[in-house]
Scaffold this motif. Structure first.
Motif, PDB file in Angstrom:
ATOM      1  N   LEU A 161       5.080  10.259  -2.380  1.00 13.73           N
ATOM      2  CA  LEU A 161       4.599   9.208  -1.483  1.00 13.73           C
ATOM      3  C   LEU A 161       4.977   9.481  -0.032  1.00 13.73           C
ATOM      4  O   LEU A 161       6.110   9.864   0.259  1.00 13.73           O
ATOM      5  N   CYS A 162       4.013   9.255   0.868  1.00 13.65           N
ATOM      6  CA  CYS A 162       4.244   9.519   2.290  1.00 13.65           C
ATOM      7  C   CYS A 162       4.156   8.252   3.139  1.00 13.65           C
ATOM      8  O   CYS A 162       4.574   8.259   4.299  1.00 13.65           O
ATOM      9  N   LEU A 163       3.586   7.175   2.597  1.00 12.72           N
ATOM     10  CA  LEU A 163       3.438   5.932   3.366  1.00 12.72           C
ATOM     11  C   LEU A 163       3.701   4.739   2.458  1.00 12.72           C
ATOM     12  O   LEU A 163       3.219   4.706   1.325  1.00 12.72           O
ATOM     13  N   PHE A 211       0.859  -1.187   0.000  1.00 16.45           N
ATOM     14  CA  PHE A 211       0.000   0.000   0.000  1.00 16.45           C
ATOM     15  C   PHE A 211       0.894   1.235   0.000  1.00 16.45           C
ATOM     16  O   PHE A 211       1.884   1.298   0.745  1.00 16.45           O
ATOM     17  N   LEU A 212       0.526   2.196  -0.855  1.00 15.95           N
ATOM     18  CA  LEU A 212       1.265   3.460  -0.915  1.00 15.95           C
ATOM     19  C   LEU A 212       0.302   4.610  -0.711  1.00 15.95           C
ATOM     20  O   LEU A 212      -0.744   4.689  -1.375  1.00 15.95           O
ATOM     21  N   GLY A 213       0.632   5.496   0.211  1.00 10.23           N
ATOM     22  CA  GLY A 213      -0.128   6.736   0.367  1.00 10.23           C
ATOM     23  C   GLY A 213       0.562   7.825  -0.431  1.00 10.23           C
ATOM     24  O   GLY A 213       1.788   7.957  -0.368  1.00 10.23           O
ATOM     25  N   GLN A 214      -0.208   8.583  -1.195  1.00  5.28           N
ATOM     26  CA  GLN A 214       0.347   9.656  -2.027  1.00  5.28           C
ATOM     27  C   GLN A 214      -0.374  10.954  -1.655  1.00  5.28           C
ATOM     28  O   GLN A 214      -1.586  10.953  -1.449  1.00  5.28           O
TER      29      GLN A 214
END
Lengths: 79, 147, 147, 79
Positions: free
Chosen positions: C99-101, C39-42
């Motif tokens: 990306l933050c996560l 999973f990627l948080g943007q």
């Protein structure tokens, strides 16, 4: 009046061919008859589980017509 | 932006990790995306009757498979509010430890991206005519079946 | 192989896509893995009252947050038969599109990897004291709240 | 006998400080009393929602002791 039969994976291994063209009169004109034709011709296929696709759609029964492409597909293993 | 054109899913050999980085980087200009979900299938060195799987050789009923991939994408776009959706699958030999499947979904919100990704993976496993020959270290083989 | 040592989750600035490729490549020697879920948080360029978000500046109660990340990982390992589990979160400024996560789970089987990844994402959003200052193009700001 | 108070995010913005050390006698010795102390000292905090952590665990009530680290945490925004 002929159809093309394609064999894949374990089925192709059992038949020893990946594709053949056969006269419709020879195989009969339904999927059921085609199945029996293949099982008689390639005994080993009888031990394998498979699905049949006609013109790239899975089908379990119905009639065949000139130019159809029929595929014998063993269990899927994608991914 | 929905991309409705049929895109080629199959590629020869394993999926390199750099391809995944590149796909992600390509989405950094799409600033309406808030979440990406990625699924990767990797070939396992399973031991079966004392013999270890070295690689899987993938083959497919290609025309039917590309059609199935396309229908699965369309169906996902109709159900989930995705921004983008990409699928890549290997053909040919993929060694144990290498990647054979790459599913990539993007959306404004995490739940959509995650659910769409899961949907795609399950559909691909169930509906796409791909076949896998598990090659053992002693050069024997068996045919893989999805569960 | 469970890695039970506390690992540092926070990193300065955005997460580069190459870091993701490198993490994936690092797992290709683990041939008991069959599936990875990522999973990627943007950061989204949301428009709020006509003003566009340029970036989010992340801060955290770091000691408590690292402890929370560690507990969440431990809890995931106790519930899911994962091979590996990695979490990275940005601190400082992350621009829209970056990306933050990055949450990364691996398992022999897809369902475990996917469920564990989802669990981790939800837990991180709910339980980790990270704060986000949404910076607008006109240099005003507002504080982000997870939903 | 003192405690350390930490403020984060929107709360730190409202208080204008991120950390302070105060005597226990000054704030009272429960979380409830500490809350009132802070709301009196920093009026703007009253408009914000926050949780309190004592020694890095979320807590809603209870007593405070010498050396405690108390944090005022606005809503989380990780990910």
């Amino acid at each position: 009046m002929s159809i093309t039969i394609k064999y894949f994976g374990a089925i192709a291994e059992a038949t020893g061919v990946t594709e053949e063209k056969v006269a419709l009169e020879e195989v009969g004109n339904s999927i059921e008859e085609l199945r029996s034709y293949c099982l008689t011709k390639y005994g080993d296929v009888g031990d394998l589980s498979f699905q049949v696709a006609v013109n790239q759609s899975l089908t379990t029964s119905g009639s065949l017509k000139d130019g159809d492409e029929v595929a014998f597909l063993p269990p899927f293993a994608g991914g | 932006m929905k991309n409705k054109e049929p895109k080629k899913v199959f590629m020869a050999g394993p999926i390199p990790p750099e391809k995944i980085a590149k796909s992600i980087a390509n989405h950094q200009s799409k600033t309406n995306i808030g979440a990406h979900s990625i699924f990767l299938g990797q070939v396992r060195a399973d031991e079966i009757d004392g013999k270890k799987v070295n690689a899987i050789e993938y083959s497919a009923y290609e025309e039917m498979a590309e059609k199935a991939f396309h229908e699965i994408r369309e169906s996902a776009f109709s159900q989930f509010d995705m921004t983008c959706c990409h699928i890549y699958h290997s053909l040919g030999t993929v060694k144990a430890g290498e990647l054979c499947l790459f599913v990539f979904t993007s959306s404004a919100h995490r739940k959509v991206a995650i659910e769409a990704c899961n949907y795609l993976v399950e559909e691909i496993k169930a509906k796409v005519p791909v076949f896998g020959k598990e090659l053992f270290e002693d050069e024997s083989h068996q045919w893989k079946v999805n569960q």
